[in-house]
Scaffold this active site. Structure first.
Site, mmCIF file in Angstrom:
data_model
loop_
_atom_site.group_PDB
_atom_site.id
_atom_site.type_symbol
_atom_site.label_atom_id
_atom_site.label_comp_id
_atom_site.label_asym_id
_atom_site.label_seq_id
_atom_site.Cartn_x
_atom_site.Cartn_y
_atom_site.Cartn_z
ATOM 1 N N GLN A 167 0.817 -1.216 0.000
ATOM 2 C CA GLN A 167 0.000 0.000 0.000
ATOM 3 C C GLN A 167 0.847 1.260 0.000
ATOM 4 O OE1 GLN A 167 -3.358 -0.513 2.472
ATOM 5 N NE2 GLN A 167 -4.271 1.442 1.984
ATOM 6 N N ASP A 168 1.669 1.436 1.041
ATOM 7 C CA ASP A 168 2.607 2.563 0.989
ATOM 8 C C ASP A 168 3.860 2.223 1.768
ATOM 9 O OD1 ASP A 168 1.325 5.069 3.353
ATOM 10 O OD2 ASP A 168 1.561 2.930 3.578
ATOM 11 N N PRO A 169 4.927 3.024 1.631
ATOM 12 C CA PRO A 169 6.203 2.673 2.253
ATOM 13 C C PRO A 169 6.120 2.664 3.781
ATOM 14 C CG PRO A 169 6.496 4.376 0.568
ATOM 15 C CD PRO A 169 5.030 4.244 0.806
ATOM 16 N N VAL A 180 5.969 8.573 1.624
ATOM 17 C CA VAL A 180 5.145 8.762 2.823
ATOM 18 C C VAL A 180 5.878 9.721 3.755
ATOM 19 C CG1 VAL A 180 6.152 6.826 4.152
ATOM 20 C CG2 VAL A 180 3.759 7.485 4.544
ATOM 21 N N GLN A 192 0.020 6.476 5.001
ATOM 22 C CA GLN A 192 -0.879 6.878 3.910
ATOM 23 C C GLN A 192 -0.984 8.392 3.721
ATOM 24 O OE1 GLN A 192 -4.521 4.502 3.442
ATOM 25 N NE2 GLN A 192 -3.743 3.182 5.068
#
Length: 229
Positions: free
Chosen positions: A66-68, A130, A136
């Protein structure tokens, strides 16, 4: 005779997308945030590591994140991976547990997944940056448009690819994967909140290799070396 895959690269499939105004706006936003003193992960040089380390023409498997990671020294541009010397976060620990249960490979002392990337496993986050401590936080700055384009370009890949979609967020991306030459494996996310609901026991690593074998593509050596540079 060169195949279509050999003539395509990230540059040929994404070059036009990178000229779009929104893409420059993303880069400008990240640059401005850093200039304002905010800590952004991963470091600038690592943002596109997933694409740098895994050439388009070599891709066999895609794992979507999804994100780092948003903690210090963790994110380096590969989904789920952390730098050498940094403890494996809980989701990655569960990935290693499943890998051990599935293939019997020993659980490594590190969480550096570059060996997978160099074998054709694209470790792609939906957002590529991020802000420190704020998960997020860059989900809505345009990255998703770009990484959706990456997935669409993989859908057009002339060779069969195995997509490992873990968790509901990644599974929503299956609507971008319509080409019947590809294979999709779904499981709950490896996070401690959901791993016991079916990620543990999914056997995606052996299944991916079986599918690659059936497609006439080389299998992935999922075992990680103890020594990393």
């Amino acid at each position: 005779m060169t195949t279509m895959a050999e003539t395509q690269t990230w540059q040929t499939v994404l070059g036009e997308e990178k000229q779009e105004p929104y893409f420059q706006e993303i880069l400008d936003f990240v640059k401005k945030e850093r200039k304002a003193g905010k800590i952004i992960y991963p470091p600038q040089k690592d943002i596109f590591n997933a694409l740098k380390l895994t050439p388009y023409e070599a891709i066999k498997v895609v794992i979507l994140g999804q994100d780092p990671y948003h903690g210090p020294n963790q994110a380096h541009g590969l989904a789920f991976s952390v730098r050498p010397g940094v403890p494996a976060p809980p989701s990655l620990q569960n990935i290693f547990k499943e890998l051990h249960a599935d293939l019997g490979v020993s659980i490594p002392s590190h969480g550096f997944l570059e060996k997978w990337a160099k074998q054709g496993v694209l470790l792609l986050n939906a957002a590529l940056t991020v802000e420190a401590g704020k998960p997020q936080s860059h989900a809505n700055i345009g990255w998703h448009r770009f990484t959706d384009k990456v997935i669409e370009s993989l859908n057009d890949h002339p060779e069969g690819i195995v997509f490992l979609l873990w968790g509901s967020y990644a599974q929503k991306k299956s609507q971008l994967i319509t080409n019947l030459r590809h294979r999709i494996l779904k499981a709950p996310h490896p996070s401690p909140l959901s791993a016991a609901r079916g990620f543990l026991g999914c056997r995606h690593f052996s299944k991916a290799n079986q599918l690659l074998h059936e497609m006439g593509r080389g299998e992935i050596d999922w075992a990680l070396d103890e020594k990393v540079s």
